[in-house]
Scaffold this active site. Structure first.
Site, PDB file in Angstrom:
ATOM      1  N   GLU A  66      21.390  50.523  40.436  1.00 18.16           N
ATOM      2  CA  GLU A  66      21.597  51.532  41.484  1.00 18.16           C
ATOM      3  C   GLU A  66      20.912  52.852  41.088  1.00 18.16           C
ATOM      4  O   GLU A  66      20.229  53.471  41.888  1.00 18.16           O
ATOM      5  CB  GLU A  66      23.095  51.726  41.668  1.00 18.16           C
ATOM      6  CG  GLU A  66      23.444  52.297  43.022  1.00 18.16           C
ATOM      7  CD  GLU A  66      24.952  52.282  43.248  1.00 18.16           C
ATOM      8  OE1 GLU A  66      25.659  51.583  42.500  1.00 18.16           O
ATOM      9  OE2 GLU A  66      25.379  52.983  44.173  1.00 18.16           O
ATOM     10  N   ARG A 123      30.194  41.066  25.535  1.00 18.41           N
ATOM     11  CA  ARG A 123      31.411  40.318  25.843  1.00 18.41           C
ATOM     12  C   ARG A 123      31.116  38.920  26.370  1.00 18.41           C
ATOM     13  O   ARG A 123      31.961  38.023  26.265  1.00 18.41           O
ATOM     14  CB  ARG A 123      32.291  41.112  26.821  1.00 18.41           C
ATOM     15  CG  ARG A 123      33.013  42.276  26.159  1.00 18.41           C
ATOM     16  CD  ARG A 123      33.733  43.128  27.185  1.00 18.41           C
ATOM     17  NE  ARG A 123      32.792  43.762  28.077  1.00 18.41           N
ATOM     18  CZ  ARG A 123      32.239  44.960  27.877  1.00 18.41           C
ATOM     19  NH1 ARG A 123      32.581  45.662  26.807  1.00 18.41           N
ATOM     20  NH2 ARG A 123      31.370  45.473  28.722  1.00 18.41           N
TER      21      ARG A 123
HETATM   22  P1  5GP Z   1      27.281  44.558  36.595  1.00 17.69           P
HETATM   23  O1  5GP Z   1      25.922  44.441  35.984  1.00 17.69           O
HETATM   24  O2  5GP Z   1      27.678  43.340  37.399  1.00 17.69           O
HETATM   25  O3  5GP Z   1      27.459  45.825  37.375  1.00 17.69           O
HETATM   26  O4  5GP Z   1      28.321  44.708  35.407  1.00 17.69           O
HETATM   27  C1  5GP Z   1      28.728  43.609  34.650  1.00 17.69           C
HETATM   28  C2  5GP Z   1      28.353  43.781  33.222  1.00 17.69           C
HETATM   29  O5  5GP Z   1      28.830  45.018  32.721  1.00 17.69           O
HETATM   30  C3  5GP Z   1      28.970  42.703  32.374  1.00 17.69           C
HETATM   31  O6  5GP Z   1      28.055  42.314  31.354  1.00 17.69           O
HETATM   32  C4  5GP Z   1      30.215  43.353  31.781  1.00 17.69           C
HETATM   33  O7  5GP Z   1      30.394  43.001  30.431  1.00 17.69           O
HETATM   34  C5  5GP Z   1      29.964  44.838  31.912  1.00 17.69           C
HETATM   35  N1  5GP Z   1      31.073  45.534  32.588  1.00 17.69           N
HETATM   36  C6  5GP Z   1      30.957  46.412  33.608  1.00 17.69           C
HETATM   37  N2  5GP Z   1      32.135  46.883  33.981  1.00 17.69           N
HETATM   38  C7  5GP Z   1      33.056  46.286  33.194  1.00 17.69           C
HETATM   39  C8  5GP Z   1      34.506  46.354  33.115  1.00 17.69           C
HETATM   40  O8  5GP Z   1      35.198  47.075  33.848  1.00 17.69           O
HETATM   41  N3  5GP Z   1      35.094  45.569  32.186  1.00 17.69           N
HETATM   42  C9  5GP Z   1      34.377  44.749  31.373  1.00 17.69           C
HETATM   43  N4  5GP Z   1      35.064  44.001  30.497  1.00 17.69           N
HETATM   44  N5  5GP Z   1      33.030  44.668  31.416  1.00 17.69           N
HETATM   45  C10 5GP Z   1      32.374  45.425  32.321  1.00 17.69           C
END
Ligand code: 5GP
Length: 171
Positions: free
Chosen positions: A95, A58
């Site tokens: 995590e 995305r």
């Molecule tokens: P993080 O690594 O900060 O935990 O998660 C962010 C990454 O996971 C981003 O690349 C995102 O695309 C994806 N992601 C995780 N949760 C979501 C969500 O609820 N919605 C969307 N659109 N992407 C998410």
């Protein structure tokens, strides 16, 4: 325009107890999609970046049109085995377990000024992995822009700890 209106909350996806924030309603509406790219452009048009680095999948959707609008290059970051040329990869801790992100070895060069873009900042794990990858290539991160920040998670602190100034459009 209230962009939050174009983010759909999906309960129990991808597993029970997790709410997924679906950005496809933004993409399906020209005004909303255009507003996102325009707001990111207004924030970053003078940041001095040479390239946008964005993560599969995305991050590509928002990073590529923003790079075109800013008149700068675009670098895709992907999971191992997806990029055809020589790869530079980093493994970073999550995590529960670890993950690996890769980019082409010549995509970011020493001294390149980099703007990171992704759709959503949650725990900050993905963004932290990207920071590591860009810095190992000698890139200098001038900013990190997210369409959504989940402020009840740790992404904000992770970005601060990494010394990266970040911003977002929707909370
Ligand atoms: P993080 O690594 O900060 O935990 O998660 C962010 C990454 O996971 C981003 O690349 C995102 O695309 C994806 N992601 C995780 N949760 C979501 C969500 O609820 N919605 C969307 N659109 N992407 C998410």
């Amino acid at each position: 325009m209230n962009l939050r209106h174009y983010v759909r909350d999906i309960p129990d996806y991808p597993k029970k107890g997790i709410t997924f924030y679906d950005i496809t309603p933004i993409l399906g509406n020209h005004e909303a999609f255009n507003a996102v790219i325009d707001q990111l452009y207004q924030k970053y048009k003078d940041c001095g970046a040479d390239k946008i680095v964005a993560a599969d999948a995305r991050g590509f959707i928002f990073g590529a049109p923003l790079a075109l609008r800013m008149g700068i290059g675009f670098v895709p970051v992907r999971k191992p085995g997806k990029l055809p040329y020589k790869n530079r990869c980093v493994t970073y801790d999550l995590e529960y377990g670890s993950d690996t992100l890769c980019m082409h070895v010549d995509a970011v060069n020493p001294g390149d000024k980099i703007l990171m873009i992704d759709d959503l900042l949650a725990t900050g794990g993905t963004a932290e992995g990207m920071v590591k990858l860009i810095r190992e290539a000698g890139g200098e991160i001038v900013g990190a822009g997210f369409v959504i920040q989940l402020s009840f998670l740790d992404g904000d602190e992770v970005m601060h700890a990494a010394g990266v100034t970040h911003d977002f459009l929707i909370e």
